[in-house]
Scaffold this motif. Structure first.
Motif, short mmCIF file in Angstrom:
data_model
loop_
_atom_site.label_atom_id
_atom_site.label_comp_id
_atom_site.label_asym_id
_atom_site.label_seq_id
_atom_site.Cartn_x
_atom_site.Cartn_y
_atom_site.Cartn_z
N THR A 38 27.67 -11.94 -9.80
CA THR A 38 27.14 -10.75 -9.13
C THR A 38 28.20 -10.02 -8.30
O THR A 38 27.87 -9.10 -7.56
N SER A 39 29.45 -10.44 -8.42
CA SER A 39 30.56 -9.82 -7.68
C SER A 39 30.32 -9.80 -6.18
O SER A 39 30.57 -8.81 -5.50
N GLY A 40 29.81 -10.92 -5.67
CA GLY A 40 29.65 -11.08 -4.23
C GLY A 40 28.36 -10.55 -3.66
O GLY A 40 28.18 -10.55 -2.43
N ASP A 41 27.44 -10.09 -4.50
CA ASP A 41 26.16 -9.56 -4.02
C ASP A 41 25.23 -10.73 -3.70
O ASP A 41 24.64 -11.35 -4.60
N PHE A 42 25.07 -11.04 -2.42
CA PHE A 42 24.30 -12.20 -2.00
C PHE A 42 22.83 -12.08 -2.39
O PHE A 42 22.23 -13.03 -2.93
N ASP A 43 22.22 -10.93 -2.13
CA ASP A 43 20.80 -10.77 -2.42
C ASP A 43 20.50 -10.94 -3.90
O ASP A 43 19.50 -11.58 -4.28
N ILE A 196 32.76 -4.73 -20.29
CA ILE A 196 31.35 -5.14 -20.26
C ILE A 196 30.56 -4.51 -21.41
O ILE A 196 29.33 -4.53 -21.42
N LEU A 197 31.26 -3.95 -22.37
CA LEU A 197 30.58 -3.35 -23.51
C LEU A 197 30.09 -4.41 -24.48
O LEU A 197 30.52 -5.57 -24.45
N TYR A 198 29.19 -4.00 -25.37
CA TYR A 198 28.70 -4.84 -26.47
C TYR A 198 27.99 -6.10 -25.99
O TYR A 198 27.95 -7.11 -26.69
N GLY A 199 27.46 -6.04 -24.77
CA GLY A 199 26.66 -7.15 -24.27
C GLY A 199 27.46 -8.38 -23.91
O GLY A 199 26.88 -9.46 -23.73
N GLU A 200 28.77 -8.26 -23.77
CA GLU A 200 29.61 -9.42 -23.44
C GLU A 200 30.28 -9.20 -22.09
O GLU A 200 30.96 -8.20 -21.88
N ASP A 201 30.07 -10.15 -21.19
CA ASP A 201 30.69 -10.09 -19.87
C ASP A 201 32.08 -10.69 -19.96
O ASP A 201 32.24 -11.91 -20.05
N ARG A 202 33.09 -9.84 -19.93
CA ARG A 202 34.47 -10.31 -20.03
C ARG A 202 35.17 -10.34 -18.68
O ARG A 202 36.18 -11.00 -18.53
N ILE A 203 34.62 -9.61 -17.71
CA ILE A 203 35.29 -9.53 -16.41
C ILE A 203 35.10 -10.81 -15.61
O ILE A 203 36.01 -11.23 -14.88
N THR A 204 33.94 -11.48 -15.74
CA THR A 204 33.72 -12.71 -14.96
C THR A 204 34.70 -13.81 -15.35
O THR A 204 35.31 -14.44 -14.48
N PRO A 205 34.91 -14.10 -16.65
CA PRO A 205 35.94 -15.09 -17.00
C PRO A 205 37.33 -14.70 -16.51
O PRO A 205 38.11 -15.56 -16.09
N ALA A 206 37.64 -13.39 -16.55
CA ALA A 206 38.95 -12.94 -16.07
C ALA A 206 39.08 -13.21 -14.57
O ALA A 206 40.13 -13.63 -14.08
N TRP A 236 46.12 -0.77 -9.20
CA TRP A 236 46.29 -1.08 -7.79
C TRP A 236 46.18 -2.59 -7.59
O TRP A 236 45.60 -3.29 -8.41
N THR A 237 46.77 -3.06 -6.51
CA THR A 237 46.74 -4.49 -6.22
C THR A 237 45.44 -4.86 -5.53
O THR A 237 44.81 -4.05 -4.85
N VAL A 238 45.04 -6.11 -5.70
CA VAL A 238 43.89 -6.67 -4.99
C VAL A 238 44.34 -7.98 -4.36
O VAL A 238 45.21 -8.68 -4.89
N LEU A 246 35.47 -8.26 -7.72
CA LEU A 246 35.96 -7.32 -8.73
C LEU A 246 34.81 -6.86 -9.63
O LEU A 246 33.97 -7.64 -10.05
N LYS A 247 34.82 -5.56 -9.94
CA LYS A 247 33.82 -4.99 -10.83
C LYS A 247 34.50 -4.08 -11.84
O LYS A 247 35.56 -3.52 -11.58
N VAL A 248 33.88 -3.95 -12.99
CA VAL A 248 34.35 -3.01 -14.00
C VAL A 248 33.91 -1.61 -13.60
O VAL A 248 32.82 -1.42 -13.04
N GLY A 249 34.76 -0.63 -13.86
CA GLY A 249 34.43 0.75 -13.52
C GLY A 249 34.36 1.63 -14.76
O GLY A 249 34.67 1.18 -15.87
N PRO A 250 33.99 2.87 -14.59
CA PRO A 250 33.91 3.82 -15.72
C PRO A 250 35.30 4.35 -16.07
O PRO A 250 35.56 5.55 -16.02
N TYR A 251 36.20 3.42 -16.39
CA TYR A 251 37.60 3.77 -16.55
C TYR A 251 38.04 3.70 -18.00
O TYR A 251 37.48 2.96 -18.82
N HIS A 252 39.10 4.45 -18.30
CA HIS A 252 39.87 4.23 -19.51
C HIS A 252 40.91 3.14 -19.21
O HIS A 252 40.90 2.56 -18.13
#
Length: 375
Positions: A38-43, A196-206, A236-238, A246-252
């Motif tokens: 949930t990218s840190g979303d406690f609720d 996060i396209l095609y129903g596959e969560d790739r950002i969480t494993p990353a 940008w650095t994190v 970390l979350k995926v954005g509407p980016y190229h």
């Protein structure tokens, strides 16, 4: 002569039983997974935990989800925060962030053997300070403190016997050692929309890989450095503390921006051993021009964008910075680009799904630490 009885010793095998966990510990293991997704979303994480509890009966009448939340507060894993608009809510603390990183390390690198903190080894054997467990015959000029007395005495006994025991130069054995070096690594994570396209969560494993790598380096190789950056339209650095959020954005995908930032970060490092790890699932589709405008083309492999990527790869090669690309999507069209990109840098590429991604990155990190990258 009376024969003495001897006690026979051996192994006793029993059925494995998992160590007993308290109700809090059981829920906390699940909570750490959910808070990462949930990218840190406690609720949202607690809502998921309640749904899992209803389906799988995780709690009982003696200890429920509300009891778990109270324990999280008491143990310092969450705290209440008040927003500027006056609304309140619960958020995770730095203690939870550390616990998440440690869990990621255990999940991905759980087979690591415990060892003392140190630096990284070069491929050169000789007068170093990290033992390899390998032996060779003594040569004139070898330091006497490198002689393995146990192996040398064993040789002397084999060569001369117990009755005429003596030790000669031919009996001496030296243990090989590695020189230690330091490694500076930049981990690049693609956060474009395709993650996060095609129903596959790739950002969480990353994210998990990044957290595990950060925990590994800070605890096992504290002299090494790790910088993490994300790239979409820009790069940008994190901080390590930001990784769970970390979350995926509407980016190229502006791969060049990520590579340029990575090289800038590594130029500032004094370590001679430097490397870039890049986790991505898609093709480069964006470039920022000198006038500040973005040139974007999500259709196919744009020759203009691709050539800019190759130029960045060649630039890193001139700086003696190898790039290892982890492509987490199966596409022959994109694989050809990755191969040509890798050839331009003379780096490495792994074409993999999400399963085993962490193990691959760890193995490559451990391999690279054993060789000296000239700078």
């Amino acid at each position: 002569m009376e024969k003495k009885e001897t006690m026979r010793r051996g192994f006793v095998f029993q059925k494995y039983e998992d160590e007993a966990q308290s109700p809090f510990d059981k829920l906390f293991e699940i909570f750490k997974e959910l808070i990462t997704h949930t990218s840190g979303d406690f609720d949202e994480a607690i809502d998921w935990l309640r749904q899992l509890d209803q389906e799988y009966k995780l709690t009982d009448e003696d200890y429920g989800i509300d009891d778990f939340i109270e324990d999280l507060k008491k143990k310092g894993y969450i705290r209440e925060e008040i927003d500027p608009d006056g609304k309140g809510g619960m958020s995770i603390t730095a203690k939870t962030e550390r616990a998440i990183r440690q869990q990621a390390l255990n999940q991905i690198f759980g087979r690591l053997r415990k060892s003392r903190s140190g630096s990284h080894t070069t491929k050169h054997q000789g007068l170093g300070d990290e033992h390899t467990g390998e032996f060779r015959s003594y040569n004139y000029g070898d330091s006497l403190d490198k002689i393995s007395m146990t192996e040398s005495l064993r040789n002397a006994q084999i060569h001369h016997g117990a009755d005429d025991f003596r030790m000669t130069e031919d009996d001496l054995v030296v243990e090989e050692t590695h020189h230690k070096s330091q490694m500076s690594t930049v981990l690049m994570i693609d956060i474009s929309h395709s993650m996060i396209l095609y129903g596959e969560d790739r950002i969480t494993p990353a994210k998990k890989v990044a957290m595990a790598l950060a925990e590994l380096i800070t605890t096992r190789y504290p002299k090494d450095t790790l910088d993490v950056l994300v790239f979409g339209n820009d790069a940008w650095t994190v901080s390590i503390a930001d990784l769970p959020y970390l979350k995926v954005g509407p980016y190229h995908t502006n791969t060049v921006a990520g590579l340029q930032l990575a090289m800038d970060l590594l130029r500032r490092k004094r370590n001679t051993n430097k490397q870039i790890f890049m986790i991505t699932d898609g093709k480069p589709s964006c470039i920022r021009e000198r006038d500040g405008n973005y040139y974007k083309n999500p259709v196919g492999l744009d020759p203009y964008i691709v050539e800019q990527c190759y130029n960045a790869a060649r630039q890193a090669r001139k700086l003696h910075i190898p790039i290892t690309t982890f492509m987490i999507a199966k596409d022959p069209y994109l694989e050809r680009f990755v191969r040509e990109f890798t050839q331009a840098n003379q780096g490495k590429a792994f074409f993999t799904g999400l399963k085993g991604l962490g193990e691959m990155i760890f193995e490559d990190y451990e391999t690279n630490r054993k060789k000296r990258i000239k700078g």
